[in-house]
Design a protein around this motif. Structure first.
Motif, PDB file in Angstrom:
ATOM      1  N   ASN A   1      15.400  21.290   9.018  1.00  0.00           N
ATOM      2  CA  ASN A   1      15.193  22.058  10.353  1.00  0.00           C
ATOM      3  C   ASN A   1      15.447  21.149  11.338  1.00  0.00           C
ATOM      4  O   ASN A   1      14.361  20.509  11.737  1.00  0.00           O
ATOM      5  CB  ASN A   1      13.564  22.649  10.309  1.00  0.00           C
ATOM      6  CG  ASN A   1      13.323  23.623   9.212  1.00  0.00           C
ATOM      7  OD1 ASN A   1      13.791  24.576   9.094  1.00  0.00           O
ATOM      8  ND2 ASN A   1      12.321  23.198   8.357  1.00  0.00           N
ATOM      9  N   PRO A   2      16.572  21.306  11.972  1.00  0.00           N
ATOM     10  CA  PRO A   2      16.930  20.322  13.032  1.00  0.00           C
ATOM     11  C   PRO A   2      16.072  20.319  14.391  1.00  0.00           C
ATOM     12  O   PRO A   2      15.505  21.238  14.655  1.00  0.00           O
ATOM     13  CB  PRO A   2      18.430  20.853  13.386  1.00  0.00           C
ATOM     14  CG  PRO A   2      18.957  21.614  12.270  1.00  0.00           C
ATOM     15  CD  PRO A   2      17.750  22.298  11.709  1.00  0.00           C
ATOM     16  N   VAL A   3      15.758  19.066  14.568  1.00  0.00           N
ATOM     17  CA  VAL A   3      15.129  18.870  15.863  1.00  0.00           C
ATOM     18  C   VAL A   3      15.892  17.937  16.679  1.00  0.00           C
ATOM     19  O   VAL A   3      16.685  17.497  16.303  1.00  0.00           O
ATOM     20  CB  VAL A   3      13.507  18.040  15.521  1.00  0.00           C
ATOM     21  CG1 VAL A   3      12.807  19.026  14.711  1.00  0.00           C
ATOM     22  CG2 VAL A   3      14.007  17.013  14.777  1.00  0.00           C
TER      23      VAL A   3
ATOM     24  N   ARG B   1      23.553  21.586  23.075  1.00  0.00           N
ATOM     25  CA  ARG B   1      23.264  22.842  24.020  1.00  0.00           C
ATOM     26  C   ARG B   1      21.921  22.819  24.635  1.00  0.00           C
ATOM     27  O   ARG B   1      21.479  23.003  25.626  1.00  0.00           O
ATOM     28  CB  ARG B   1      23.542  24.330  23.512  1.00  0.00           C
ATOM     29  CG  ARG B   1      23.332  25.512  24.186  1.00  0.00           C
ATOM     30  CD  ARG B   1      23.495  26.846  23.458  1.00  0.00           C
ATOM     31  NE  ARG B   1      22.927  27.098  22.303  1.00  0.00           N
ATOM     32  CZ  ARG B   1      23.423  26.966  21.097  1.00  0.00           C
ATOM     33  NH1 ARG B   1      24.859  27.079  21.195  1.00  0.00           N
ATOM     34  NH2 ARG B   1      22.828  27.419  20.226  1.00  0.00           N
ATOM     35  N   LYS B   2      20.910  22.773  23.651  1.00  0.00           N
ATOM     36  CA  LYS B   2      19.529  22.907  24.119  1.00  0.00           C
ATOM     37  C   LYS B   2      19.182  21.712  25.058  1.00  0.00           C
ATOM     38  O   LYS B   2      18.091  21.788  25.541  1.00  0.00           O
ATOM     39  CB  LYS B   2      18.644  22.942  22.635  1.00  0.00           C
ATOM     40  CG  LYS B   2      18.620  24.202  21.924  1.00  0.00           C
ATOM     41  CD  LYS B   2      17.812  24.118  20.801  1.00  0.00           C
ATOM     42  CE  LYS B   2      17.955  25.202  19.980  1.00  0.00           C
ATOM     43  NZ  LYS B   2      17.154  25.383  18.812  1.00  0.00           N
TER      44      LYS B   2
ATOM     45  N   TRP C   1      24.515  30.360  31.124  1.00  0.00           N
ATOM     46  CA  TRP C   1      25.956  30.580  30.781  1.00  0.00           C
ATOM     47  C   TRP C   1      26.155  30.492  28.967  1.00  0.00           C
ATOM     48  O   TRP C   1      27.143  31.193  28.623  1.00  0.00           O
ATOM     49  CB  TRP C   1      27.020  29.384  31.409  1.00  0.00           C
ATOM     50  CG  TRP C   1      28.383  29.748  31.004  1.00  0.00           C
ATOM     51  CD1 TRP C   1      29.386  30.437  31.603  1.00  0.00           C
ATOM     52  CD2 TRP C   1      29.101  28.931  29.962  1.00  0.00           C
ATOM     53  NE1 TRP C   1      30.924  30.306  30.725  1.00  0.00           N
ATOM     54  CE2 TRP C   1      30.222  29.168  29.705  1.00  0.00           C
ATOM     55  CE3 TRP C   1      28.516  27.742  28.945  1.00  0.00           C
ATOM     56  CZ2 TRP C   1      31.323  28.867  29.071  1.00  0.00           C
ATOM     57  CZ3 TRP C   1      29.391  27.409  28.182  1.00  0.00           C
ATOM     58  CH2 TRP C   1      30.890  27.760  28.068  1.00  0.00           C
ATOM     59  N   PHE C   2      25.339  29.615  28.450  1.00  0.00           N
ATOM     60  CA  PHE C   2      25.414  29.144  27.153  1.00  0.00           C
ATOM     61  C   PHE C   2      25.113  30.610  26.276  1.00  0.00           C
ATOM     62  O   PHE C   2      24.484  31.282  26.737  1.00  0.00           O
ATOM     63  CB  PHE C   2      24.470  28.151  26.795  1.00  0.00           C
ATOM     64  CG  PHE C   2      24.976  26.994  26.900  1.00  0.00           C
ATOM     65  CD1 PHE C   2      26.059  26.246  26.382  1.00  0.00           C
ATOM     66  CD2 PHE C   2      24.111  26.179  28.062  1.00  0.00           C
ATOM     67  CE1 PHE C   2      26.287  24.854  26.810  1.00  0.00           C
ATOM     68  CE2 PHE C   2      24.504  24.988  28.195  1.00  0.00           C
ATOM     69  CZ  PHE C   2      25.589  24.336  27.571  1.00  0.00           C
TER      70      PHE C   2
ATOM     71  N   PRO D   1      29.041  27.851  19.006  1.00  0.00           N
ATOM     72  CA  PRO D   1      28.859  26.421  18.816  1.00  0.00           C
ATOM     73  C   PRO D   1      29.439  25.833  20.170  1.00  0.00           C
ATOM     74  O   PRO D   1      30.615  26.284  20.708  1.00  0.00           O
ATOM     75  CB  PRO D   1      29.741  25.892  17.692  1.00  0.00           C
ATOM     76  CG  PRO D   1      30.732  27.088  17.472  1.00  0.00           C
ATOM     77  CD  PRO D   1      30.086  28.158  17.810  1.00  0.00           C
ATOM     78  N   ALA D   2      28.902  24.732  20.841  1.00  0.00           N
ATOM     79  CA  ALA D   2      29.090  24.439  21.911  1.00  0.00           C
ATOM     80  C   ALA D   2      29.300  22.989  22.010  1.00  0.00           C
ATOM     81  O   ALA D   2      28.913  22.192  21.207  1.00  0.00           O
ATOM     82  CB  ALA D   2      28.229  24.703  22.912  1.00  0.00           C
ATOM     83  N   LEU D   3      30.320  22.525  22.784  1.00  0.00           N
ATOM     84  CA  LEU D   3      31.026  20.862  22.922  1.00  0.00           C
ATOM     85  C   LEU D   3      30.693  20.624  24.199  1.00  0.00           C
ATOM     86  O   LEU D   3      31.318  21.410  25.128  1.00  0.00           O
ATOM     87  CB  LEU D   3      32.396  20.943  22.450  1.00  0.00           C
ATOM     88  CG  LEU D   3      32.960  19.488  22.149  1.00  0.00           C
ATOM     89  CD1 LEU D   3      32.434  19.059  20.799  1.00  0.00           C
ATOM     90  CD2 LEU D   3      34.323  19.858  22.032  1.00  0.00           C
TER      91      LEU D   3
END
Length: 263
Positions: A156-158, A177-178, A229-230, A235-237
């Motif tokens: 569960n990525p943190v 992004r977060k 905007w996201f 997937p964002a870079l």
């Protein structure tokens, strides 16, 4: 093709590339056509899965921040598949060896006596640079590039603290992004190479028909201007650095001329 009980199949960790089906390598596409079973990430485009006409397709998730198969379960399924099929493909977004947890799959397969081969793919940072037509390196401006992720290797990525002082000239954040605003604020406060006016390029779903771009500065990113905007489903870079400035050629020439005069 089913295996006999006395032989093991071979597993290929294949890089799917940044998204577009025609950006997979020729070797990768040939393996998809030959595959008996394909375990694929959630980010793999449907058009790419069409390259596997004879294979059993098994989705295994692996989308950052979303529900996905546990890595140890994926590892076990790859070993089990090698006992049943001749050609097993693990299709991973981007390049298998960059933020893809390939080391865990490689170790498990080797420990089980399963032959494994890695087929590299185009990572999103390179496709992003190509899409905006701006190099990540530039003579006199950027001699180094860092690929960074804040996602931790857990089921569960943190997201941890942004790196306080990355030393590379151009920074590329995957799965950031977060933490975008925090990344920008920390760079402004602590990085000598990345001030408030440093250019920022954000790309979502790079190389696909859904690709979107956001261009601004670290100041605007730190102020949260990109937050709305996201798209949380894409997937964002995040790419940061002076090499991304539009007048970069003139800038590079001025820096070189300045150094020449100083000498």
């Amino acid at each position: 093709m089913n295996q006999s009980h006395n032989t093991l199949g071979k597993v290929y960790l294949v890089g799917a590339g940044p998204g577009a089906a025609d950006l997979i390598t020729v070797r990768g596409a040939k393996l998809l056509a030959q595959a008996d079973i394909v375990f694929h990430d959630a980010l793999v485009e449907p058009e790419m899965l069409a390259l596997c006409p004879r294979a059993t397709l098994v989705p295994v998730g692996k989308r950052c921040g979303k529900l996905s198969s546990a890595q140890h379960f994926i590892n076990k399924r790859l070993v089990d598949a090698a006992h049943k099929y001749q050609t097993v493909v693990r299709l991973k977004g981007g390049d298998p060896m960059l933020f893809g947890r390939a080391d865990e799959e490689l170790s498990t397969l080797k420990d089980a006596g399963v032959e494994v081969e890695v087929v590299p793919g185009i990572t999103a940072a390179l496709a992003g640079a190509a899409s905006i037509g701006q190099s990540l390196t530039l003579r006199g401006v950027s001699r180094s590039v860092a690929f960074i992720t804040l996602a931790q290797a857990t089921e569960n990525p943190v997201f941890g603290e942004p790196l306080a002082n990355p030393s590379a000239d151009t920074l590329v954040y995957y799965m950031g992004r977060k933490d975008a605003a925090r990344i920008a604020q920390q760079l402004i406060e602590q990085s000598p190479n990345h001030g408030a006016n440093t250019p920022v390029q954000i790309l979502e779903s790079v190389s696909t028909p859904r690709e979107r771009q956001w261009s601004s500065t670290l100041f605007e990113l730190a102020a949260g201007k990109a937050d709305q905007w996201f798209d949380s489903n894409s997937p964002a870079l995040i790419m940061i650095g002076e090499a991304l400035r539009e007048n970069k050629v003139t800038q590079s020439q001025n820096i070189v001329e300045s150094k020449t005069k100083a000498a």
